[in-house]
Design a protein around this motif. Sequence first.
Motif, PDB file in Angstrom:
ATOM      1  N   MET A   1       0.848  -1.177   0.000  1.00 29.76           N
ATOM      2  CA  MET A   1       0.000   0.000   0.000  1.00 29.76           C
ATOM      3  C   MET A   1       0.895   1.242   0.000  1.00 29.76           C
ATOM      4  SD  MET A   1      -3.055  -1.318   0.082  1.00 29.76           S
ATOM      5  CE  MET A   1      -4.254  -0.160   0.641  1.00 29.76           C
ATOM      6  N   LYS A   2       0.497   2.212  -0.817  1.00 28.16           N
ATOM      7  CA  LYS A   2       1.315   3.411  -0.977  1.00 28.16           C
ATOM      8  C   LYS A   2       0.476   4.676  -0.864  1.00 28.16           C
ATOM      9  CE  LYS A   2       4.496   1.045  -4.005  1.00 28.16           C
ATOM     10  NZ  LYS A   2       5.120   0.952  -5.295  1.00 28.16           N
ATOM     11  N   LYS A   3       1.130   5.732  -0.386  1.00 23.81           N
ATOM     12  CA  LYS A   3       0.498   7.049  -0.334  1.00 23.81           C
ATOM     13  C   LYS A   3       0.479   7.636  -1.740  1.00 23.81           C
ATOM     14  CE  LYS A   3       2.379   8.053   4.234  1.00 23.81           C
ATOM     15  NZ  LYS A   3       3.240   8.962   4.992  1.00 23.81           N
ATOM     16  N   PHE A  23      -4.580  12.933 -10.710  1.00 19.94           N
ATOM     17  CA  PHE A  23      -4.767  11.700  -9.944  1.00 19.94           C
ATOM     18  C   PHE A  23      -6.157  11.672  -9.321  1.00 19.94           C
ATOM     19  CE2 PHE A  23      -4.754   9.224  -6.092  1.00 19.94           C
ATOM     20  CZ  PHE A  23      -4.072   8.069  -6.444  1.00 19.94           C
ATOM     21  N   TRP A  24      -6.524  12.768  -8.662  1.00 12.93           N
ATOM     22  CA  TRP A  24      -7.831  12.799  -7.991  1.00 12.93           C
ATOM     23  C   TRP A  24      -8.983  12.838  -8.989  1.00 12.93           C
ATOM     24  CZ3 TRP A  24      -7.812  10.708  -3.630  1.00 12.93           C
ATOM     25  CH2 TRP A  24      -6.728  10.843  -2.767  1.00 12.93           C
ATOM     26  N   LYS A  25      -8.756  13.411 -10.160  1.00  7.45           N
ATOM     27  CA  LYS A  25      -9.780  13.383 -11.216  1.00  7.45           C
ATOM     28  C   LYS A  25     -10.019  11.937 -11.647  1.00  7.45           C
ATOM     29  CE  LYS A  25     -10.659  14.894 -15.952  1.00  7.45           C
ATOM     30  NZ  LYS A  25     -10.146  15.684 -17.074  1.00  7.45           N
ATOM     31  N   GLU A  36      -7.561   3.200   0.924  1.00  7.36           N
ATOM     32  CA  GLU A  36      -7.936   2.719   2.253  1.00  7.36           C
ATOM     33  C   GLU A  36      -7.235   3.544   3.311  1.00  7.36           C
ATOM     34  OE1 GLU A  36      -7.297  -1.427   3.021  1.00  7.36           O
ATOM     35  OE2 GLU A  36      -7.686  -1.941   0.931  1.00  7.36           O
ATOM     36  N   LYS A  37      -7.953   3.796   4.384  1.00  2.00           N
ATOM     37  CA  LYS A  37      -7.326   4.430   5.543  1.00  2.00           C
ATOM     38  C   LYS A  37      -6.867   3.324   6.475  1.00  2.00           C
ATOM     39  CE  LYS A  37      -9.711   8.825   5.578  1.00  2.00           C
ATOM     40  NZ  LYS A  37     -10.498   9.771   6.355  1.00  2.00           N
ATOM     41  N   ILE A  38      -5.645   3.431   6.926  1.00  2.00           N
ATOM     42  CA  ILE A  38      -5.093   2.444   7.850  1.00  2.00           C
ATOM     43  C   ILE A  38      -5.181   3.021   9.257  1.00  2.00           C
ATOM     44  CG2 ILE A  38      -3.015   1.172   8.509  1.00  2.00           C
ATOM     45  CD1 ILE A  38      -2.247   1.194   5.539  1.00  2.00           C
ATOM     46  N   PRO A  39      -5.835   2.308  10.164  1.00  3.72           N
ATOM     47  CA  PRO A  39      -5.980   2.809  11.533  1.00  3.72           C
ATOM     48  C   PRO A  39      -4.625   3.146  12.153  1.00  3.72           C
ATOM     49  CG  PRO A  39      -7.315   0.845  11.210  1.00  3.72           C
ATOM     50  CD  PRO A  39      -6.464   0.997   9.989  1.00  3.72           C
ATOM     51  N   VAL A  44      -4.892   9.645   6.027  1.00  3.59           N
ATOM     52  CA  VAL A  44      -4.159   9.425   4.787  1.00  3.59           C
ATOM     53  C   VAL A  44      -4.745   8.215   4.078  1.00  3.59           C
ATOM     54  CG1 VAL A  44      -1.892   8.874   3.806  1.00  3.59           C
ATOM     55  CG2 VAL A  44      -2.044  10.351   5.805  1.00  3.59           C
ATOM     56  N   LEU A  45      -4.942   8.332   2.771  1.00  4.73           N
ATOM     57  CA  LEU A  45      -5.403   7.195   1.982  1.00  4.73           C
ATOM     58  C   LEU A  45      -4.201   6.446   1.424  1.00  4.73           C
ATOM     59  CD1 LEU A  45      -8.399   8.600  -0.096  1.00  4.73           C
ATOM     60  CD2 LEU A  45      -8.490   6.983   1.786  1.00  4.73           C
ATOM     61  N   TYR A  46      -4.282   5.140   1.452  1.00  6.65           N
ATOM     62  CA  TYR A  46      -3.257   4.279   0.889  1.00  6.65           C
ATOM     63  C   TYR A  46      -3.862   3.513  -0.280  1.00  6.65           C
ATOM     64  CZ  TYR A  46      -0.352   5.255   4.926  1.00  6.65           C
ATOM     65  OH  TYR A  46       0.407   5.894   5.874  1.00  6.65           O
ATOM     66  N   PHE A  47      -3.078   3.385  -1.347  1.00 13.97           N
ATOM     67  CA  PHE A  47      -3.553   2.750  -2.565  1.00 13.97           C
ATOM     68  C   PHE A  47      -2.755   1.486  -2.841  1.00 13.97           C
ATOM     69  CE2 PHE A  47      -4.823   7.101  -2.771  1.00 13.97           C
ATOM     70  CZ  PHE A  47      -6.104   7.042  -3.312  1.00 13.97           C
ATOM     71  N   PRO A  48      -3.360   0.526  -3.570  1.00 14.39           N
ATOM     72  CA  PRO A  48      -2.649  -0.715  -3.888  1.00 14.39           C
ATOM     73  C   PRO A  48      -1.346  -0.448  -4.638  1.00 14.39           C
ATOM     74  CG  PRO A  48      -4.973  -0.893  -4.462  1.00 14.39           C
ATOM     75  CD  PRO A  48      -4.722   0.532  -4.088  1.00 14.39           C
ATOM     76  N   ASP A  49      -0.417  -1.375  -4.531  1.00 13.87           N
ATOM     77  CA  ASP A  49       0.905  -1.215  -5.134  1.00 13.87           C
ATOM     78  C   ASP A  49       0.861  -1.078  -6.656  1.00 13.87           C
ATOM     79  OD1 ASP A  49       2.437  -3.473  -2.755  1.00 13.87           O
ATOM     80  OD2 ASP A  49       2.120  -1.317  -2.645  1.00 13.87           O
TER      81      ASP A  49
END
Length: 88
Positions: A1-3, A23-25, A36-39, A44-49
């Motif tokens: 997972m990456k920022k 990116f956000w578009k 995904e937010k990691i507790p 911060v949202l993390y995205f798949p590799d």
Amino acid sequence: MKKVAEVLNEAEKLRAGCTQRTFWKYHKLRLLPQGEKIPGCGNVLYFPDDTALKLWLIHFLATQLEFSLSDISRYSWSQFESAEGASI
């Protein structure tokens, strides 16, 4: 997972760089996976590799094959899944 910043840096290495705005578009158009937010890691949202690869694919389809974003959004990402064990 990456920022997001890590995804954008990796996409730049693949020569498919884009801005955070782009990116956000793409994210809003559901061309990219939901983050995904990691507790315990803040807001911060993390995205798949493989998100950078998806950015590269969007870039390739749009620039080389002249697909519109609407055309790209009609495809199922499973058609483009990388082979098992493949890496950048």
